[in-house]
Write a protein that holds these residues in place. Structure first.
Motif, short mmCIF file in Angstrom:
data_model
loop_
_atom_site.label_atom_id
_atom_site.label_comp_id
_atom_site.label_asym_id
_atom_site.label_seq_id
_atom_site.Cartn_x
_atom_site.Cartn_y
_atom_site.Cartn_z
N LYS D 62 34.98 39.27 39.65
CA LYS D 62 34.97 37.96 40.60
C LYS D 62 33.89 38.61 41.60
N SER D 63 34.83 39.46 42.16
CA SER D 63 34.57 39.58 43.59
C SER D 63 33.39 40.95 43.18
N THR D 64 32.79 41.40 42.24
CA THR D 64 32.39 42.68 41.59
C THR D 64 30.81 41.63 41.79
N CYS D 187 32.45 33.81 49.52
CA CYS D 187 33.35 33.12 50.03
C CYS D 187 33.89 34.01 49.17
N ASP D 188 34.56 35.40 49.45
CA ASP D 188 35.55 36.08 48.57
C ASP D 188 36.95 36.10 48.80
N GLU D 189 37.52 34.70 47.91
CA GLU D 189 38.66 34.13 48.26
C GLU D 189 39.55 34.31 49.25
N PRO D 190 38.80 33.34 50.65
CA PRO D 190 39.27 33.69 51.79
C PRO D 190 40.07 33.31 51.76
MG LIG Z 1 38.62 40.15 44.13
#
Ligand SMILES: [Mg+2]
Ligand SMILES: Nc1ncnc2c1ncn2[C@@H]1O[C@H](COP(=O)(O)OP(=O)(O)OP(=O)(O)O)[C@@H](O)[C@H]1O
Ligand SMILES: Nc1ncnc2c1ncn2[C@@H]1O[C@H](COP(=O)(O)OP(=O)(O)OP(=O)(O)O)[C@@H](O)[C@H]1O
Ligand SMILES: [Mg+2]
Lengths: 303, 334, 490, 345, 335
Positions: D62-64, D187-190
């Protein structure tokens, strides 16, 4: 108490009137009495070095063969004007120790300055750019690390010949590797942190990121390591001088004073004992101070 | 309620930490009751004192922390009065604990088999006294334990190191270790927080299964009200070092008495609430140093009045239900 | 209990091959296991050893008769052929094998050829007359041809098969050389009593480089003889009941070269000023413990042809400054004095005296080879001001010290001194066979250099030995040899 | 949902491979460097004003994906268009300008703020970098204004991050992302690192800001309740691939991919404990270093059949705007039922 | 650890060793002054001879060719001829090696057997008198200049108290025929306990002087890492398991705490090698270190060069061994 006041209470409590981590660490350091005493000793030596001409009771190079191996003041045959006695050429040992502090401190500081500057630059580049820059720098570091320090310095001194600049170079040649490794490791870790990524996401340049975002955050371990290394460098310089590869006579240097006194240990213990004590005292003070510094600034050593 | 029914009773526990900023009152007058065979859920935000409470029960609070006062009775015996040696015999054998992060709680330098068998070696009295027979028995029990927690081919995995297992497996190994001597109480400190949902479900189910099978009591410490709802008989809600509400899970969730519990339930984003605004609790958890004697939730409470500025005790608000709010009227317990 | 003699010695031998070094300490050790054609007696007189006798056949031809009945340590007899082989190995190009030439070749100057005549006579032919050949031969030890051919130059570095009074037992590199008495020893030079095998059964050179450690070893009775006893320890050794001090006039002259190619020291007034600035007596007294003889020329008072009537430049710092002023340096001058580590101490003392005389002197210590490159340029251009150094003269013949240091562009002429007259006198003396005339030539040359002062001639220190009182029959030798043949211990 | 016209962001066949360095020694010893296909051939669109939720287990990429979209990590293949412009082809200079319009908010409120900078410096950085404010005074004023908006105030300007709580830090991070008036935010897991009560505050704030400033979010989370609550459409990721994507209501009500189904059943629910029949997924996420062949989910899938082990399924439309990639879509099976049957034993 | 992995790690050493030899070669090549001049000294040599020597040493080749010649020779153990000893450098070095290795090993052993127990004790009895003394001791240990400390020891124990010998490896009365050339071993092999005792007395002061800084550092490292480990969750968990204290300390904690100690020990063994030079000079120890110092002053470059190379290679190999040891202690690290 209003609700608004309470609302910001945790912030206020944690902030302790807007002071930074740095200041908190500094305060912790200042509360370490032993470390502060050591800082005092180091400062004293620095002052001795700077004001040597005003403090030393005699010209350090003034020989007086009639005072050859004169014992320290409290022994029979000693004089209070020559507190620690005289060496084989009748020079005042105390004055030579005072002047000798110049060499030790100057070389220690100069080597660490050069090494830290180079090490930070190389370490930042290696850790930030990675790839072939890192490979090149790391390999060089590995290679230099494979030489026992003293033999490397001795080899270099043998090649370059004696002299102040050469000593600094011979010691800094390998010394930069140490801050470099620290900086590289910290940079590698820091560059992955989100705040660095955030800066990149905002469009910051590599230069900005390295200097503004990464450097301030890795400076404290580097400073801590560097202060510890000063002590090391001082001993190394003294060792080189002891072996006769250091600064040249008649310039007083503690290592060569100890070496000079070696032939006289049977009869005149004071010739090498006092300069040796001076090295011990300064190095010990730096070590204690830097340990205090490390305890205060390196979170890994905090409880 | 018969005295015998309670496995663990904690009364007025106060555990503090002496720090440079002052005394942190991490646990401030907490009462806990764990009954035989039940699963007690402990919920609360980070820093509310969940872990410290149960470290105190285990006698594992380390300097700069100390238990200031309170009684901890396990099967009627006051643990705070035991010597270190006596306490050591109770730890592991009678009360076991699993830790939040299995990654760091297993010793990286020792094999899983060793970490499991040393637990048996220290506590299992049914084993042969010594020699090869004992070693074999320990090994058999170890294999059995790993199989119990669902590790495939346990024989060959005994010789492996923790890093050779995935996160979920490590969590299960830790549970296996904790359960090996057959304790009466298992304290599971956030056993799933570090895991993914699918794995989390597996682990929680495992704990429930084993509890049912072995009939022990479980304390399940968690952030997640959903977990409590699905797995616990009773729940205890903690806030800033105190218990604010306690009761059976169904009651507490369906009919929360304390404004904090209500806020907590209201904060959970739910699929069912899509499009409707959620009502978060405003503000943040107070610092635990130098708190005034008022209700600790005062600053964030949407229902606060001036009456809340005095100290508040737990009140009984129904059968087996207690909460700490001035607005509640005490109910006589039958 | 075998009688054993232990020498605490400064340096280990470099090699045990008598032909493959140029090192005095090595020589000292080796000479106890190897004998030479000739040797020196207690008065430094050259006397036959392996040679029965020798004669000067013509100015360029010497004949040596080899004694009968001498055996090597391995039992084989020594023959004239071994002597020839030894000398040829020393003097012929590439004779050491592998295309190498002995580093000692130059010590045997104009030797042209060596041949065996009628069985036990060895004839040495020179390319020009060279009266000091016998004086140079005590340093050349005779090796066994068969043995060398067997083990090669490589083997000779660590193995000994000589004809000397001691056999090698073990060489612990850097630590000790252990020798035992050679029972079949022919007795050594007949003119030096007693004649026979060595007195002690074992002799050991123990390497102790630190002077304090060496003294401590002597005081504690660990060793019987130590060399290079520091002057400041003399009192201590003397006052210790079991030990004593022995001295012998040395053969090494100390002096300071002034670079006459430089502008400053090309001025004779400046050189004179420097001479007046130095208080030799003070240094001899305070630092050398009185154990040195001052010199006004290059030669040791013991040397052949040494003059006793050379003018003396008295210590007079005022005059020194005045002379400097006259030379155009009223405010004094800044100079650097090069030297090697071993002389650092004493050079600093000299420098401090010079400083008081208007020469503000800084001592620069360098490695020996580096100094050699800088100062012994054999005529090449020189840089630098002054060079504190010394020149050894084991033969005590001016040829070996005067010529190299004073002849134009010669190998030891650090001052860059060039005087055709002196050159002529030295060359003439080198080939003059009449001793009186030779001496007169050297004396004349010394008068000249004393006046022109290319060097500040300082002193010849005594060699100081510490000895145990249980040691008998040994006395130190001016050429730094430690000959253990006649030494006994109780 | 808003305008069916041109999407604001469109991602086409995006892939990202993390490649270890091949060294000489490795090559000589015959060791291959690691290679992780963190994102594999992913395509999707985000329309202006909508929230696309991205959900999946830890390590699924996901982050990638979020970073590759912003070119914080250089994509290995594929294309990203933003407002019609090809982001993947932008020059360094043009990319810098683009960064004003695309921003990111990070997961870790502790690691995402430089501990040695003051709030004014942190939040003001974009203004300086893009020359949006001339003087320090101007910067401070602008920063103060945005701080007010995220629930902090001018009194906080000269403080350092450690002087704030987690929730406050996250607000600072949001302020930094917003100050250059971007149109699109990843929004990366904010909220993953925050406590429930604080989490709710931040979600609320993000939703308010979106409406007020007309933002578009790619919202990454592993928490299905959060995604379910705030996103318009949802994409489910498994091992670097999107296995199911569609309108949130539709996907959550009628998940089609077996992975989505099991994911949903695993979430404990306060409101209806025990409501779901548990689906126990066998095993754990396979190592991305060595992903399974065929359908990547087959190693854990209760419905897996032979073809799943051989062939990777192709994404199919299952309802308007709802697509999934599974070989057994047509059979319209539910994991839950099947698994329930299996579990009954 | 598989053989293949081992081979891979060994391959990693190649570039380092190559770099080391480049530097060592450059040290000599860039030295001002002509080695031939140094060899000649004050001998009379004709220009032809000089030219021959130059060719012999390969000095007429371009620098990069010289390097490959140097490398080729070095690989075959040919480091040229010691100017001074007029023998192959390798021979000269090998003769001095046993003394140096013996001294280093004894120093290493002294350091290990004192530092680790002391470090552990200091960590367990944190803030006790023992801990404070250990801390002060270790600070002194790293601050004492070895050359001076050696002289002090010598003065006290050898000169004044006359308890221990002043210099050398063994006394006159204890000579024995060498077998391994390690005297402590040989004396025992020859059944001479008196000589063993004598050799031990000789090695004591130099080994203590040499080992002191390492002892100090290792003790600090052990203490710190022990404290660090004692804070870890797995120790808390071990306590929660109700294990005996001894088991927690020595099985759970020490095994982890020794991991950094081992890597530091490897690095410090390198400085031990460097320290040889000083200590051997002070104590007249007939080892390689003293030989190197002497050679520096004699400008005996081939020997200095070979010795530097030798030290570096030893150091690299030591680290390699430490790495392997490290993996056996630390299962997380895969070679
Ligand atoms: Mg991540
Ligand atoms: N060693 C310590 N020193 C000082 N304070 C501590 C220490 N350990 C815990 N505390 C304080 O005790 C309080 C309660 O901590 P505890 O670990 O019990 O919280 P928790 O409810 O378990 O939180 P989490 O959900 O984050 O695990 C916290 O405020 C914490 O700051
Ligand atoms: N810089 C990198 N180098 C190598 N591999 C990486 C790198 N960054 C991520 N990976 C790998 O790529 C895969 C996807 O990682 P990513 O961080 O995108 O996952 P994620 O879904 O965001 O997980 P999480 O929920 O834990 O944040 C993982 O297997 C990870 O190990
Ligand atoms: Mg906790």
């Amino acid at each position: 108490m209003t609700s608004a006041a309470l609302n910001s209470a945790p912030v206020a409590a944690a902030s302790g009137a807007g002071q930074t981590i740095f200041r908190r660490n500094l305060r912790q350091f200042a509360s370490n009495r032993l470390a502060m005493a050591s800082v005092g000793i180091v400062v004293l030596f620095v002052l001795l070095a700077i004001f040597a001409p005003f403090i030393a009771p005699h010209d350090p190079n003034e020989t007086d063969l009639f005072r050859r191996l004169q014992p320290p003041a409290w022994q029979t045959g000693g004089e209070w004007a020559y507190l620690f006695g005289c060496d084989a050429l009748g020079r005042d040992i105390l004055s030579r120790i005072i002047y000798g502090s110049r060499i030790s401190i100057f070389i220690g500081a100069a080597v660490i300055f050069v090494a830290t500057t180079v090490g930070i630059a190389a370490g930042l580049a290696a850790g930030y750019f990675r790839g072939w820059v890192d490979v090149a720098i790391s390999r060089l570091v590995d290679i230099l690390l494979s030489f026992p320090y003293l033999i490397f310095a001795i080899g270099l001194m043998a090649m370059m010949g004696p002299g102040l600049v050469n000593i600094i170079l011979a010691l800094a040649y390998k010394e930069w590797v140490i801050p470099c490794r620290v900086v590289r490791g910290e940079t590698l870790a820091t560059r992955e942190l989100e705040y660095v990524e955030a800066a990149r996401a905002l469009g910051a340049s590599s230069g900005h990121i390295m200097v503004k975002e990464i450097l301030p955050n890795i400076l404290s371990p580097v400073i801590v390591v560097s202060t510890i290394r000063i002590a090391h460098v001082i001993i190394l310089e003294a060792s080189l001088s002891f072996l006769g590869l250091g600064v040249q006579p008649p310039t007083a240097s503690w290592g060569s004073m100890v070496a000079d006194g070696r032939a006289h240990i049977l009869g005149a213990w004071w010739v090498s004992t006092f300069p040796g004590l001076a090295i011990l005292l300064l190095v010990l003070a730096i070590n204690v101070a830097s340990q205090g510094l490390r305890d205060a600034f390196d979170p890994r050593f905090q409880e | 309620m018969s005295r015998n029914e309670n496995l663990l009773e904690v009364d007025g526990l106060r555990t503090v930490f002496d720090t440079s900023e002052g005394v942190v009152r991490a646990v401030d007058g907490v009462d806990v009751t764990v009954r035989r065979g039940e699963c007690l859920g402990v919920v609360g935000e980070s820093g509310s004192g969940k872990s410290v409470t149960f470290s105190s029960v285990m006698g594992l609070v380390r300097s700069p922390g100390r238990i200031e006062s309170g009684a901890i009775r396990f099967e009627g015996q006051d643990l705070t009065r035991l010597s270190t040696r006596e306490m050591r015999a109770i730890r592991g054998r009678d009360i076991s604990m699993t830790m939040q992060d299995a990654l760091t709680a297993l010793n990286p330098a020792l094999t899983v088999g060793e970490q499991l068998s040393e637990m048996l070696d220290a506590h299992d009295d049914d084993l042969p006294a010594r020699g090869a027979a004992r070693r074999r028995a320990i090994r058999d029990r170890s294999v059995e334990m790993l199989r119990l927690v669902g590790i495939p081919s346990p024989e060959s995995r005994l010789g492996q190191y923790p890093h050779e297992f995935s996160g979920g497996m490590r969590q299960r190994i830790m549970i296996a270790i904790a359960l090996a001597p057959g304790p009466k109480l298992l304290i599971a400190d956030e056993p799933t927080t570090a895991l993914d949902v699918t794995i989390q479900a597996q682990v929680l189910e495992l704990i429930s299964d084993i509890r049912a099978r072995l009939g022990m009591s479980v304390v399940l410490i968690t952030h997640d009200l959903g977990v409590v709802a699905e797995h616990c008989d009773r729940v205890m809600v903690m806030y800033a070092g105190q218990v604010v509400e306690e009761g059976s899970t169904v009651d507490v969730i369906s009919n929360p008495q304390h404004p904090y519990t209500r806020g907590l339930l209201g904060s959970i984003p739910r699929l069912s609430l899509r499009g409707k605004p959620i009502r978060p609790i405003q503000g943040q958890v107070p610092n635990l140093v130098g708190l005034p004697p008022q209700c600790r939730f005062y600053s964030r409470c949407p229902e606060r009045t001036d009456a809340c500025l005095q100290s508040v005790e737990m009140r009984s608000v129904g059968p087996d239900r207690r909460a700490r709010c001035i607005a509640l009227t005490q109910e006589e317990v039958a | 209990q075998a009688s054993e003699l232990r020498v605490g010695f400064t340096l280990d031998a470099m090699t045990l091959d008598p032909a493959n070094h140029r090192n005095r300490e090595t020589e000292t050790i080796i000479r106890n296991m190897y004998d030479g054609l000739v040797t020196r007696d207690g008065d430094m007189k050259v006397v036959p050893e392996i040679a029965e006798s020798y004669e000067l056949v013509s100015p360029t031809v010497y004949d040596f008769r080899i004694r009968d009945g001498i055996t090597f340590h391995d039992g084989s007899p020594l023959t004239a052929e071994d002597v020839r082989f030894t000398l040829e190995r020393l003097t012929a190009e590439g004779a050491m094998g592998d295309g190498q030439t002995s580093p000692r070749k130059s010590l045997l100057g104009p030797v042209e050829s060596v041949e065996v005549r009628d069985g036990n006579t060895v004839r040495i032919t020179l390319s020009e007359p060279w009266p000091i050949l016998p004086a140079m031969l005590p340093f050349q030890e005779i090796v066994s041809k068969a043995f060398v051919e067997k083990v090669g130059t490589e083997g000779l570095a660590t193995q000994v098969n000589g004809t000397g009074p001691f056999k090698l037992v073990d060489w612990r590199k850097g630590d000790a050389i252990i020798m035992e008495r050679f029972e079949d020893y022919y007795g050594g030079a007949p003119s030096i009593e007693p004649v026979g095998k060595a007195c002690v059964e074992r002799a050991i050179f123990k390497i102790i480089p630190e002077s304090a450690s060496r003294v401590a070893a002597l005081l504690s009775g660990d060793v019987d003889i130590i060399n290079e006893l520091p002057p400041f320890s003399i009192e201590q050794v003397k006052s210790n009941p079991g030990t004593d001090v022995m001295t012998v006039n040395g053969t090494r002259s100390f002096f300071v070269a002034m670079n006459m190619e430089g502008e400053l020291f090309s001025n004779p007034k400046v050189r004179q000023a420097a001479a007046h600035a130095i208080d030799k007596d003070l240094i001899i007294d305070r630092i050398l413990g009185g154990n040195a003889a001052r010199i006004e020329g290059i030669l040791s008072p013991d040397a052949f042809a040494a003059s006793t009537d050379l003018p003396v430049y008295e210590y007079d710092p005022e005059k020194a400054r005045a002379l400097l002023a006259e030379a155009g340096y009223p405010d004094g001058v800044e100079v650097t004095m090069d030297t090697v580590g071993a002389y650092k101490d004493i050079a600093e003392a000299v420098a401090s005296l010079l400083t008081k005389g208007g020469f503000n002197t800084r001592v620069a210590v360098g490695e020996g080879a580096q100094m050699t490159q800088k100062w012994r340029t054999k005529g090449g251009p020189k840089s630098g001001d002054m060079y504190f150094t010394s020149w050894g003269n084991g033969s005590l013949d001016p040829f070996d010290i005067f010529t190299p240091t004073h002849r134009t562009n010669d190998r030891g002429n650090s001052a860059g001194y060039a005087n055709p007259e002196v050159d002529r006198l030295l060359d003439e003396a080198a080939v003059e066979l009449d001793t009186e005339k030779r001496a007169a030539l050297y004396r004349k040359a010394e008068q000249i250099v004393n006046a022109e002062l290319p060097y500040l001639y300082l002193w010849v220190p005594q060699d100081i030995y510490g000895v145990s009182k249980r040691l008998k029959g040994w006395r130190p030798s001016a050429d730094s040899r430690i000959n253990l043949h006649d030494a006994c211990v109780d | 949902m808003t305008s069916p016209a041109k999407p604001l962001l469109s991602v086409e066949n995006l892939s990202k491979v993390y490649q270890g360095r091949q060294t000489l020694a490795n090559r000589l010893a015959g060791v291959r460097p690691f290679s992780v296909r963190a994102v594999n051939d992913v395509s999707f669109e985000v329309r202006r004003g909508e929230v696309l939720g991205l959900i999946g287990e830890s390590g699924c990429g996901k982050s990638t994906l979020g970073r590759a979209v912003l070119r914080l990590h250089e994509p290995t293949a594929g294309r990203v268009r933003f407002d019609g412009e090809d982001v993947t082809a932008l020059s360094a200079g043009a990319l810098k300008d683009m960064r004003r319009r695309m921003q990111i908010v990070f997961q870790d409120p502790y690691a995402s703020l430089n501990p040695r900078s003051t709030v004014a410096d942190i939040v003001g950085l974009p203004l300086r970098l893009h020359g949006l404010a001339k003087t320090t005074q101007e910067v401070r004023e602008t920063v103060a204004r945005i701080l007010e908006r995220v629930g902090l105030n001018a009194a906080h300007l000269d403080r350092y991050p450690h002087q704030f709580s987690g929730g406050q830090r996250q607000r600072i991070g949001i302020a930094r992302a917003l100050i250059s008036h971007p149109e699109f935010i990843v929004c990366d897991e904010p909220v993953s690192a925050l406590d429930v009560s604080i989490q709710a505050q931040i979600i609320q704030l993000l939703l308010e800001l979106k409406d007020e400033m007309g933002l578009t979010y790619l919202f990454i989370s592993h928490d299905i309740s959060v995604i379910g609550y705030l996103s318009d459409r949802v994409a489910v990721m498994y091992l670097g691939e999107i296995v199911e994507m569609g309108p949130t209501d539709d996907v959550l009500a009628r998940p089609r991919h077996p992975y989505t189904q099991s994911l949903m059943s695993a979430v404990p629910d306060v409101d209806a404990p025990g409501k779901h029949q548990r689906v126990r997924l066998a095993g754990e996420l396979p190592s991305p270093l060595d992903p399974p062949k065929g359908c990547k989910f087959h190693t854990r899938c209760p419905l897996a059949i032979d073809v799943c082990r051989r062939e990777a399924p192709i994404s199919e439309q299952v309802a308007p705007g709802h697509q999934a990639a599974c070989h057994r879509l047509s059979e319209d099976l539910s994991v839950r039922e099947t698994a329930a049957g299996a579990q009954a034993r | 650890m598989s053989l293949g992995k081992l081979a891979e790690r060994l391959l990693h050493l190649v570039p380092v060793l190559l770099g080391v030899s480049v530097i060592v070669f450059l040290m000599m090549a860039l030295t001002p002054g002509d080695p031939v001049d140094i060899m000649i000294g004050d001998q009379n040599v004709t220009p032809q001879q000089e030219q021959a020597m130059r060719e012999d040493l390969g000095l007429d080749l371009p620098v990069h060719r010289q390097f490959f010649v140097f490398l080729g020779n070095a690989v075959q153990g040919d480091f040229g001829t010691s100017f001074y000893h007029r023998r192959p450098v390798l021979d000269v070095i090998v003769e001095r090696l046993p003394a140096t290795i013996e001294l280093s090993l004894v120093a290493l052993i002294i350091a290990l057997v004192t530092a680790i127990p002391l470090g552990v004790l200091a960590a367990i009895r944190r803030n006790s008198i023992l801990d404070k003394m250990a801390t002060v001791g270790s600070l002194l240990g790293v601050s004492l200049p070895g050359f001076w400390f050696g002289i002090l020891l010598l003065m006290l124990f050898a000169v004044h108290l006359q308890l221990l010998p002043v210099s050398g490896r063994i006394g006159f009365d204890s000579e024995i025929e060498p077998i391994t050339h390690f005297l402590l071993i040989d004396t025992l092999l020859r059944g001479r306990p008196d000589a063993f005792w004598d050799a031990l007395k000789h090695i004591l002061l130099p080994a203590i002087t040499l080992g002191l800084p390492m002892t100090a550092i290792l003790m600090r490292v052990t203490r710190t890492s022990m404290l660090e480990v004692m804070r870890q969750d797995y120790i808390v968990f071990a306590e929660a398991k109700g294990l005996k204290r001894g088991r927690i300390l020595f099985r759970h904690a020490l095994k982890n705490a020794l991991i950094p100690t081992v890597s530091v020990a490897a690095i410090e063994t390198g400085s031990l090698l460097g320290g040889n030079m000083i200590v051997e000079t002070v104590f007249g120890w007939p080892g390689l270190g003293r030989l190197v110092v002497e050679s520096v002053f004699l400008r005996n470059y081939p020997l200095v060069q070979a010795a530097v190379l030798f030290y570096a290679v030893t150091y690299v190999l030591l680290n390699f061994i430490a790495d392997i040891l490290y993996t056996t202690l630390n299962p997380r690290v895969k070679l």
